[in-house]
Enzyme design. Structure first.
Site, PDB file in Angstrom:
ATOM      1  N   PRO A   2       0.843  -1.208   0.000  1.00 36.88           N
ATOM      2  CA  PRO A   2       0.000   0.000   0.000  1.00 36.88           C
ATOM      3  C   PRO A   2       0.874   1.251   0.000  1.00 36.88           C
ATOM      4  CG  PRO A   2      -0.569  -1.462   1.838  1.00 36.88           C
ATOM      5  CD  PRO A   2       0.672  -1.999   1.213  1.00 36.88           C
ATOM      6  N   GLU A   3       0.578   2.184  -0.873  1.00 37.74           N
ATOM      7  CA  GLU A   3       1.293   3.457  -0.927  1.00 37.74           C
ATOM      8  C   GLU A   3       0.365   4.540  -0.374  1.00 37.74           C
ATOM      9  OE1 GLU A   3       3.102   4.065  -4.800  1.00 37.74           O
ATOM     10  OE2 GLU A   3       3.336   1.918  -5.103  1.00 37.74           O
ATOM     11  N   HIS A  88      -5.636 -14.475   7.654  1.00 46.23           N
ATOM     12  CA  HIS A  88      -4.383 -14.358   8.408  1.00 46.23           C
ATOM     13  C   HIS A  88      -4.471 -13.246   9.443  1.00 46.23           C
ATOM     14  CE1 HIS A  88      -2.688 -16.973   5.331  1.00 46.23           C
ATOM     15  NE2 HIS A  88      -3.222 -16.171   4.422  1.00 46.23           N
ATOM     16  N   ARG A 106       1.857 -12.220   4.848  1.00 43.42           N
ATOM     17  CA  ARG A 106       3.312 -12.371   4.811  1.00 43.42           C
ATOM     18  C   ARG A 106       4.029 -11.907   6.072  1.00 43.42           C
ATOM     19  NH1 ARG A 106       5.355 -10.566  -0.973  1.00 43.42           N
ATOM     20  NH2 ARG A 106       7.234 -11.515  -0.155  1.00 43.42           N
TER      21      ARG A 106
END
Ligand SMILES: [Zn+2]
Length: 267
Positions: A2-3, A88, A106
């Site tokens: 995400p930016e 997750h 991740r």
């Protein structure tokens, strides 16, 4: 990852959902990778029973303020803040009547606890550069960055120079400004520098309007997709025609990241 537009989209959505709500319980399901400077007990002691009093953003960091305490969160590669659990879950925030889940396949997301009044000294925030879309983003400050001999694309990705830009928006802004990503920053003419200075916030604003880019795992807290990937001029479009001149878009690697550009109009 995400930016700025994705993180800002999340911030605005959460502001509507949980700002002013009391945090009633907190469940840390992943402490080793997530918690950078506190234990689950310390996090609970600081936050539980307090209201979310402010929800800010600095670069790609979200800043949750609970009265005197603040939580600084970076979503990194795959982190998402969702109003429904996904596969997750690493952290659960139980607000009165609403639950927020940090989902992170991740495990690269990182969380810091700090006193709100000492936020400016927290290492990851202290190092951040000028913030586009705020008054700190001035032509003078931007010109100072361009005295560097580094490649302009790599400079734009450096969070200590400009905060919040990532690969997608750096590629798109350089395209808009007609500048080759490998140009040394200090070789830009005054006119090129001005074009880039104006292109960066323009690209970010357009992405914000589209709810960000859902190129990978990114979703809004409501689980919706961003739509800016439909507006890419060059990013991920290798071999496809440039929307401006029709030349095939090229991909090169800079600092292990792909740069997409048009060899026809980016000089
Ligand atoms: Zn072109």
């Amino acid at each position: 990852m995400p930016e700025l537009p994705e993180v800002e989209t999340i911030r605005r959505a959460l502001e509507r959902e949980v700002l002013g709500y009391e945090l009633q319980a907190l469940d840390v399901r992943e402490r080793v990778h997530l918690l950078k400077n506190c234990t689950p007990q310390e996090l609970k002691r600081a936050l539980v029973g307090r209201r979310l009093t402010a929800l800010g953003r600095r670069g790609k960091f979200l800043v949750f303020e609970f009265g005197p305490w603040a939580v600084v969160l970076h979503l990194r590669m795959s982190g998402r803040l969702l109003l429904r659990p996904a596969e997750h879950t690493r952290l659960v925030l139980h607000f009165e009547g609403k639950t927020l889940y940090l989902d992170d396949a991740r495990r690269f997301a990182s969380l810091y606890l700090a006193l709100a009044k000492e936020l400016g000294e927290l290492k990851p925030l202290r190092q951040l550069g000028i913030e586009p879309l705020t008054p700190s983003y001035t032509w003078e400050a931007f010109q100072t960055l361009l005295t560097s001999k580094r490649e302009i694309k790599r400079l734009l990705l450096d969070q200590t120079q400009i905060a919040g830009l990532g690969n997608i928006y750096a590629c798109e802004a350089l395209f808009e400004a007609c500048i080759h990503p490998k140009r040394p920053a200090r070789s830009l003419t005054q006119q090129e520098a001005k074009r880039l200075f104006e292109a960066i916030p323009r690209v970010l604003e357009r992405a914000l309007e589209a709810g960000g880019t859902s190129f990978d795992k990114y979703r809004t807290p409501q689980g919706e997709l961003g739509r800016f990937q439909e507006e890419f001029s060059v990013y991920s479009r290798e071999g496809e025609p440039c929307p401006r001149c029709g030349a095939p878009v090229k991909r090169i690697v800079q600092g292990r990241r792909s740069s997409f550009f048009c060899p026809g109009c980016q000089r």
